[in-house]
Design an enzyme around this catalytic site. Structure first.
Site, PDB file in Angstrom:
ATOM      1  N   LYS A 189      13.505 -38.861 -12.024  1.00 38.67           N
ATOM      2  CA  LYS A 189      13.066 -39.834 -12.277  1.00 38.67           C
ATOM      3  C   LYS A 189      14.800 -40.274 -11.776  1.00 38.67           C
ATOM      4  O   LYS A 189      15.824 -40.286 -12.934  1.00 38.67           O
ATOM      5  CB  LYS A 189      12.048 -40.785 -12.031  1.00 38.67           C
ATOM      6  CG  LYS A 189      11.033 -39.885 -11.391  1.00 38.67           C
ATOM      7  CD  LYS A 189      11.150 -40.292  -9.869  1.00 38.67           C
ATOM      8  CE  LYS A 189       9.086 -39.941  -9.793  1.00 38.67           C
ATOM      9  NZ  LYS A 189       9.803 -38.334  -9.848  1.00 38.67           N
TER      10      LYS A 189
HETATM   11  C1  LIG Z   1       5.419 -40.544  -4.642  1.00 41.08           C
HETATM   12  C2  LIG Z   1       4.564 -39.960  -5.698  1.00 41.08           C
HETATM   13  N1  LIG Z   1       3.878 -40.016  -6.796  1.00 41.08           N
HETATM   14  C3  LIG Z   1       3.410 -40.108  -7.587  1.00 41.08           C
HETATM   15  C4  LIG Z   1       4.337 -38.900  -9.006  1.00 41.08           C
HETATM   16  C5  LIG Z   1       3.797 -39.704 -10.017  1.00 41.08           C
HETATM   17  O1  LIG Z   1       4.305 -39.696 -11.504  1.00 41.08           O
HETATM   18  P1  LIG Z   1       4.060 -39.795 -13.437  1.00 41.08           P
HETATM   19  O2  LIG Z   1       4.744 -37.879 -13.356  1.00 41.08           O
HETATM   20  O3  LIG Z   1       4.937 -40.915 -13.579  1.00 41.08           O
HETATM   21  O4  LIG Z   1       2.531 -39.388 -12.691  1.00 41.08           O
HETATM   22  C6  LIG Z   1       5.241 -38.782  -8.386  1.00 41.08           C
HETATM   23  C7  LIG Z   1       5.849 -38.123  -9.439  1.00 41.08           C
HETATM   24  O5  LIG Z   1       7.224 -37.518  -9.392  1.00 41.08           O
HETATM   25  C8  LIG Z   1       6.000 -38.837  -7.066  1.00 41.08           C
HETATM   26  O6  LIG Z   1       6.915 -38.677  -6.742  1.00 41.08           O
END
Ligand SMILES: Cc1ncc(COP(=O)(O)O)c(C=O)c1O
Length: 388
Positions: A189
């Site tokens: 990110k």
């Molecule tokens: C659109 C979206 N939602 C949720 C997530 C989940 O995030 P995390 O890896 O912090 O759990 C991501 C991660 O890439 C994402 O791109």
């Protein structure tokens, strides 16, 4: 076929951490308070200042943020939540973890975010909420989505995992525009603490419940217990989780938040260089940024045109052969085993096309102009020498 792993000199993504992050982590380690504590509280305060939201609740990831968000919807078996299929699978999984059923609506073929008309068409008497995704950092059409939600009396959750630093009509994503916005701070990110997540909301009662739920629904926080001069016994008011962020992660995220404007402007600069180069190329369609939306370019994802001299997969392989790492377009959740159902194939053609025809190119803070020129030149050469 060899199984030798490829050596890449240009990764698709890479986080940037400087001296300040190192110092901040060392301070936490020396302080003796490493789990959720003062650094988390400080990050939350500063995220509120950044977004304008009344409350920020830091958690362990965006997946856990979304899980808590669907928990506070109080879903019952058979309840439906509409979301795009073109997203990371955590979007749909969170709806299942919250006790509901994801219903997929297709995306707009230009922005790759939920198409408001198709979203409205997917509403049924069992719909309980809408989950909009600001995919790869481009805000969803929130005005239209919120109008529809208001007409149907539905809450809107924003999956803002990739969208820290993005803006919608001049207001930061996370303001929030809907009831809740959920962010990710994982390694890919724009703002990263390795792993981590955060929820923003303006609703006092929901914020209070989210704070409890992240820490096994304990009635008194660790910091309140620690600073009390009287003994305190806690209660566990419902079934909760350990979804806490550590102070080590919060210290890193806090420094990264100060760097966010620089991160976004570097990415936007690199994106504009890619876009200019691909316009003249003619067979790689740059991403769209509608007026009044500010893309943070967490990822730069052009589309390989139908008239391209090379297929998307062959382009990815040819770039990898030159040491340039890429990824396919964002996944389509409805194609994965837990969500497969023949009915989706007809309804989600735009989503499937983006997964199959788009390519995610290298994009990160430390990507130099020269490295980017090498990527652009490689694409040009591969296209010129390709025969379909
Ligand atoms: C659109 C979206 N939602 C949720 C997530 C989940 O995030 P995390 O890896 O912090 O759990 C991501 C991660 O890439 C994402 O791109």
């Amino acid at each position: 076929m060899t199984t030798q792993s490829a050596v890449t000199s240009i990764p698709v993504s890479r986080p940037f951490f400087g001296k300040e992050e190192e110092v901040a982590v060392a301070e936490v380690l020396r302080s003796g308070w490493v789990s959720q504590g003062p650094r988390v509280a400080d990050l939350e305060k500063r995220f509120c200042a950044h977004t304008g939201a009344k409350h920020a609740i830091a958690v362990s990831s965006c997946a856990t943020a979304l899980h808590l968000a669907t928990t506070v919807l109080n879903l019952r078996p058979g309840d439906e939540v509409i979301c795009p299929s073109l997203s990371f699978i955590a979007t749909a999984n969170s709806i299942v973890h919250g006790g509901g059923m994801p219903v997929f609506a297709d995306i707009d073929p230009l922005t790759y975010n939920l198409d408001p008309e198709l979203l409205e068409a997917a509403i049924t008497p069992r719909t309980r909420a809408i989950m909009a995704v600001h995919q790869i950092g481009l805000p969803a059409a929130m005005n239209e989505i919120l109008d529809i939600a208001k007409r149907h009396n539905l809450p809107v959750i924003e999956d803002a995992a990739p969208a820290a630093g993005a803006e919608y009509f001049g207001r930061p994503i996370g303001a929030p525009h809907g009831l809740l916005a959920c962010f990710s701070f994982d390694g890919r990110k724009v703002l990263s603490s390795g792993e981590g997540g955060l929820i923003t909301t303006n609703d006092d009662a929901i914020a209070d419940r989210l704070r409890k739920l992240r820490t096994q629904a304990m009635s008194v926080s660790d910091t309140a217990r620690h600073s009390s001069s009287k003994i305190v016994f806690e209660q566990y008011v419902e079934v909760g989780h350990n979804f806490r962020m550590s102070d080590i992660q919060a210290a890193v995220a806090g420094v990264q938040l100060t760097r966010l404007p620089d991160f976004v402007s570097r990415r936007r600069y690199l994106a504009s260089r890619f876009t200019e180069a691909f316009r003249s190329l003619g067979w790689l369609i740059p991403p769209t940024e509608p007026k009044d939306m500010l893309h943070n370019y967490q990822s730069y994802m052009p589309r390989v045109a139908k008239n391209s001299p090379i297929s998307r997969d062959d382009l990815m392989q040819a770039l990898l052969d030159r040491g340039i790492s890429t990824r396919r377009g964002v996944m389509s959740i409805h194609r994965e085993p837990p969500y497969r159902d023949a009915k989706w194939e007809k309804l989600l053609r735009n989503s499937a096309a983006v997964t199959d025809e788009c390519i995610i190119l290298p994009m990160y803070q430390l990507l130099t102009d020269q490295e980017q020129d090498f990527v652009i030149e490689s694409i040009r050469e591969i296209g010129a020498s390709a025969q379909r």
